[in-house]
Design a protein around this motif. Structure first.
Motif, PDB file in Angstrom:
ATOM      1  N   CYS A  34       1.030  -1.000  -0.609  1.00 39.67           N
ATOM      2  CA  CYS A  34       0.100   0.363  -0.151  1.00 39.67           C
ATOM      3  C   CYS A  34       1.258   1.311  -0.091  1.00 39.67           C
ATOM      4  O   CYS A  34       2.053   1.347   0.945  1.00 39.67           O
ATOM      5  N   VAL A  35       0.632   2.201  -1.172  1.00 37.83           N
ATOM      6  CA  VAL A  35       0.899   3.661  -0.892  1.00 37.83           C
ATOM      7  C   VAL A  35       0.973   4.536  -0.519  1.00 37.83           C
ATOM      8  O   VAL A  35       0.828   5.476  -0.847  1.00 37.83           O
ATOM      9  N   ALA A  36      -0.947   4.002   0.139  1.00 38.18           N
ATOM     10  CA  ALA A  36      -1.070   5.406   0.964  1.00 38.18           C
ATOM     11  C   ALA A  36      -1.603   5.830  -0.284  1.00 38.18           C
ATOM     12  O   ALA A  36      -2.063   7.540   0.855  1.00 38.18           O
ATOM     13  N   CYS A  37      -2.537   5.964  -0.886  1.00 36.84           N
ATOM     14  CA  CYS A  37      -2.844   6.917  -1.804  1.00 36.84           C
ATOM     15  C   CYS A  37      -4.193   7.462  -1.906  1.00 36.84           C
ATOM     16  O   CYS A  37      -4.744   7.633  -2.738  1.00 36.84           O
ATOM     17  N   SER A  38      -4.946   6.246  -1.229  1.00 40.79           N
ATOM     18  CA  SER A  38      -6.030   6.884  -0.930  1.00 40.79           C
ATOM     19  C   SER A  38      -7.079   6.494  -1.668  1.00 40.79           C
ATOM     20  O   SER A  38      -8.542   7.101  -1.288  1.00 40.79           O
ATOM     21  N   THR A  39      -7.134   6.085  -3.038  1.00 44.89           N
ATOM     22  CA  THR A  39      -7.988   5.923  -3.934  1.00 44.89           C
ATOM     23  C   THR A  39      -9.264   4.915  -3.361  1.00 44.89           C
ATOM     24  O   THR A  39     -10.445   5.189  -3.559  1.00 44.89           O
ATOM     25  N   CYS A  40      -9.143   3.796  -2.686  1.00 45.86           N
ATOM     26  CA  CYS A  40      -9.753   3.260  -2.221  1.00 45.86           C
ATOM     27  C   CYS A  40     -10.648   3.908  -0.953  1.00 45.86           C
ATOM     28  O   CYS A  40     -11.516   3.211  -1.397  1.00 45.86           O
TER      29      CYS A  40
ATOM     30  N   ARG B 164      -8.472   1.592   4.037  1.00 42.79           N
ATOM     31  CA  ARG B 164      -6.894   2.067   3.815  1.00 42.79           C
ATOM     32  C   ARG B 164      -6.708   1.491   5.228  1.00 42.79           C
ATOM     33  O   ARG B 164      -5.368   1.084   5.628  1.00 42.79           O
TER      34      ARG B 164
ATOM     35  N   PRO C  29      -4.624  -2.175   5.528  1.00 41.12           N
ATOM     36  CA  PRO C  29      -3.487  -2.227   4.984  1.00 41.12           C
ATOM     37  C   PRO C  29      -2.983  -1.663   6.491  1.00 41.12           C
ATOM     38  O   PRO C  29      -1.747  -1.633   7.082  1.00 41.12           O
TER      39      PRO C  29
ATOM     40  N   CYS D 261      -7.690  -0.358  -6.233  1.00 37.47           N
ATOM     41  CA  CYS D 261      -6.922   0.027  -6.053  1.00 37.47           C
ATOM     42  C   CYS D 261      -5.636  -0.407  -7.074  1.00 37.47           C
ATOM     43  O   CYS D 261      -5.711  -1.454  -7.858  1.00 37.47           O
ATOM     44  N   PRO D 262      -4.916   0.955  -6.904  1.00 34.01           N
ATOM     45  CA  PRO D 262      -3.813   0.482  -8.086  1.00 34.01           C
ATOM     46  C   PRO D 262      -2.607   0.019  -8.179  1.00 34.01           C
ATOM     47  O   PRO D 262      -1.593  -0.927  -9.153  1.00 34.01           O
ATOM     48  N   GLN D 263      -2.611  -0.169  -7.001  1.00 30.52           N
ATOM     49  CA  GLN D 263      -1.214  -1.514  -6.044  1.00 30.52           C
ATOM     50  C   GLN D 263      -1.794  -2.617  -6.345  1.00 30.52           C
ATOM     51  O   GLN D 263      -0.765  -3.490  -5.828  1.00 30.52           O
TER      52      GLN D 263
ATOM     53  N   VAL E  89      -3.598  -4.323  -4.262  1.00 30.06           N
ATOM     54  CA  VAL E  89      -3.650  -4.466  -2.393  1.00 30.06           C
ATOM     55  C   VAL E  89      -5.847  -5.050  -2.021  1.00 30.06           C
ATOM     56  O   VAL E  89      -6.274  -4.448  -2.497  1.00 30.06           O
TER      57      VAL E  89
ATOM     58  N   VAL F  34      -7.173  -5.440  -0.307  1.00 30.40           N
ATOM     59  CA  VAL F  34      -7.549  -4.956   1.361  1.00 30.40           C
ATOM     60  C   VAL F  34      -9.157  -5.803   1.510  1.00 30.40           C
ATOM     61  O   VAL F  34      -9.011  -5.806   3.116  1.00 30.40           O
TER      62      VAL F  34
HETATM   63  S1  SF4 Z   1      -5.722   2.210  -2.735  1.00 32.08           S
HETATM   64 FE1  SF4 Z   1      -4.503   0.174  -2.689  1.00 32.08          FE
HETATM   65  S2  SF4 Z   1      -2.148   1.667  -2.427  1.00 32.08           S
HETATM   66 FE2  SF4 Z   1      -3.995   3.221  -2.892  1.00 32.08          FE
HETATM   67  S3  SF4 Z   1      -4.324   3.111   0.106  1.00 32.08           S
HETATM   68 FE3  SF4 Z   1      -6.400   1.952  -0.688  1.00 32.08          FE
HETATM   69  S4  SF4 Z   1      -5.016  -0.390  -0.503  1.00 32.08           S
HETATM   70 FE4  SF4 Z   1      -3.449   1.615  -0.427  1.00 32.08          FE
END
Ligand code: SF4
Ligand code: SF4
Length: 401
Positions: A9-15, A32, A36, A65-67, A69, A71
């Motif tokens: 997780c890069v903490a982008c907050s998209t989710c 988030r 993670p 989630c672009p990564q 993850v 979740v």
């Molecule tokens: S979208 Fe993915 S990478 Fe971004 S905060 Fe949520 S879990 Fe982390």
């Protein structure tokens, strides 16, 4: 590839932006934080936050989630670990074991059972144990799928498919299963229904009954393996059952999935019907031509599978039918989540955008693939909601006009 390593997780907050629950309530910390971020503390055995139970397992975080993850399953696995040490409530037992309850009520007239479920006294008792009296619970069918299937006369056909109905079609919407049998027969396929198949385990696992869900997965995978070896496709109509087989069983019960080399996915019955249409096995000529406007809702568990929207594609192929995607987010029910007393208002708030879209459209007919989405949409809008296959059969079967 999905990851459950919190460090991905890069903490982008998209989710967070895409989570329908976090949008409507502050009781949930959001994907988030609950996923993670909290996982790092869980790895240190730092205890669990009550907020976790507010995750609806709708998978919208995973979709966005672009990564990559996972979740939703970080949350589900944490909940399962929690429920190993904290017994789930009686309310959750009731909501998890619908198939067992359906087996018991078969011995009573369904009108009596359903009256029993909607009368004010039962509602009061259900509310007292934590099932909201404001919710409309699905009602048991007069004849459940196994009985209807047994009495249904199929023509002699050599090509074969197997049907996995899941507990919803089995107990609450058997007519949709029979509509599929009718369509498959018309396309030249004999349908086999193995009575060994049981609930896919989603309601059991999400309500904290891991052992019962494992038992069901073991029975279902053994049966699935048998038909795989025979080379006969096993079809399912329920997005949540499909998601359980395709993605969840290999995560929750990897030792069972190994028996099938991890290839646990069922075939989507509507994709199969689409292929029958494309191959000319199921001609649409002669289908009713009258104009029908349909608004289609894509269940979250269908979108999470990344297989497109076969139900919407089917509707679009029907002569006279104008089908549009509501594209208005989650309906808010998430299996049994929206029936729970402390979550009912959250579920209704989550579904409000979809309800408004349907009501404002002025469209009469709504369609969706998921049984509990159907209950929630009818509850939130008062509109009739059908499965796409109900509509397909209605338009092809001259005896239904
Ligand atoms: S979208 Fe993915 S990478 Fe971004 S905060 Fe949520 S879990 Fe982390
Ligand atoms: S599964 Fe749904 S409710 Fe749970 S964190 Fe993800 S988006 Fe939010």
């Amino acid at each position: 590839m999905k990851h459950r390593n919190p460090d991905k997780c890069v903490a982008c907050s998209t989710c967070v932006v895409q989570c329908p629950v976090a949008e409507v309530t502050s009781k949930f910390l959001g994907p988030r934080m609950t996923g993670p971020a909290s996982e790092r503390f869980r790895l240190l055995n730092a205890g669990e936050d009550e907020s976790l139970s507010y995750c609806a397992n709708c998978k919208n975080c995973n979709i966005s989630c672009p990564q990559g993850v996972d979740v939703a399953n970080i949350n589900m696995l944490a909940r399962t670990r929690y429920s190993r040490e904290h017994r789930p409530s009686f309310r959750d037992w009731i909501l998890a074991h619908g198939e067992l309850e359906a087996d018991l009520v078969r011995f009573f007239p369904s009108s009596l059972v359903n009256f029993g479920m909607v009368n004010p006294l039962t509602k009061f008792v259900l509310d007292a144990i934590g099932i909201s009296k404001k919710a409309d619970l699905p009602t048991f069918a007069r004849d459940q799928f196994p009985a209807l299937f047994k009495s249904y006369r199929q023509p002699t056909l050599h090509k074969k498919v197997v049907f996995f109905p899941g507990c919803y079609i089995k107990a609450y919407a058997p007519e949709t299963g029979i509509d599929l049998v009718w369509l498959l027969n018309r396309a030249g396929y004999n349908v086999i229904y193995p009575e060994n198949f049981c609930c896919c385990g989603t309601p059991l696992y999400t309500n904290g009954f891991e052992k019962d869900a494992r038992k069901n997965a073991a029975v279902n995978l053994l049966e699935l393996k048998k038909w795989r070896e025979e080379g006969i496709p096993v079809l399912s109509l329920c997005p949540s059952c499909q998601l359980m087989f395709r993605s969840e069983i290999p995560i929750y019960f990897p030792e069972l999935a190994e028996e099938l080399d991890g290839k646990t996915a069922l075939d989507d019955a509507q994709e199969f019907i689409l292929s029958c249409i494309e191959k000319g096995e199921l001609p649409l000529a002669g289908a009713e031509q009258n104009k029908l406007d349909v608004m289609y809702h894509a269940p979250c568990h269908l979108r999470a599978q990344g297989i497109g929207m076969p139900g919407l594609e089917l509707l679009k192929k029907l002569p006279g039918v104008h089908a549009v995607n509501a594209d208005a987010g989650c309906c808010g029910i998430s299996g049994s989540y929206g029936f729970k007393k402390e979550k009912y208002d959250i579920g209704m708030a989550v579904g409000s955008q979809l309800f408004r879209t349907i009501k404002d459209s002025g469209i009469e007919q709504v369609a969706t693939d998921c049984g509990t989405c159907r209950v929630q949409i009818m509850h939130g809008t008062g509109h009739p909601v059908a499965h796409p296959l109900n509509i397909l059969r209605r338009r092809l079967d001259t005896t239904r006009r």
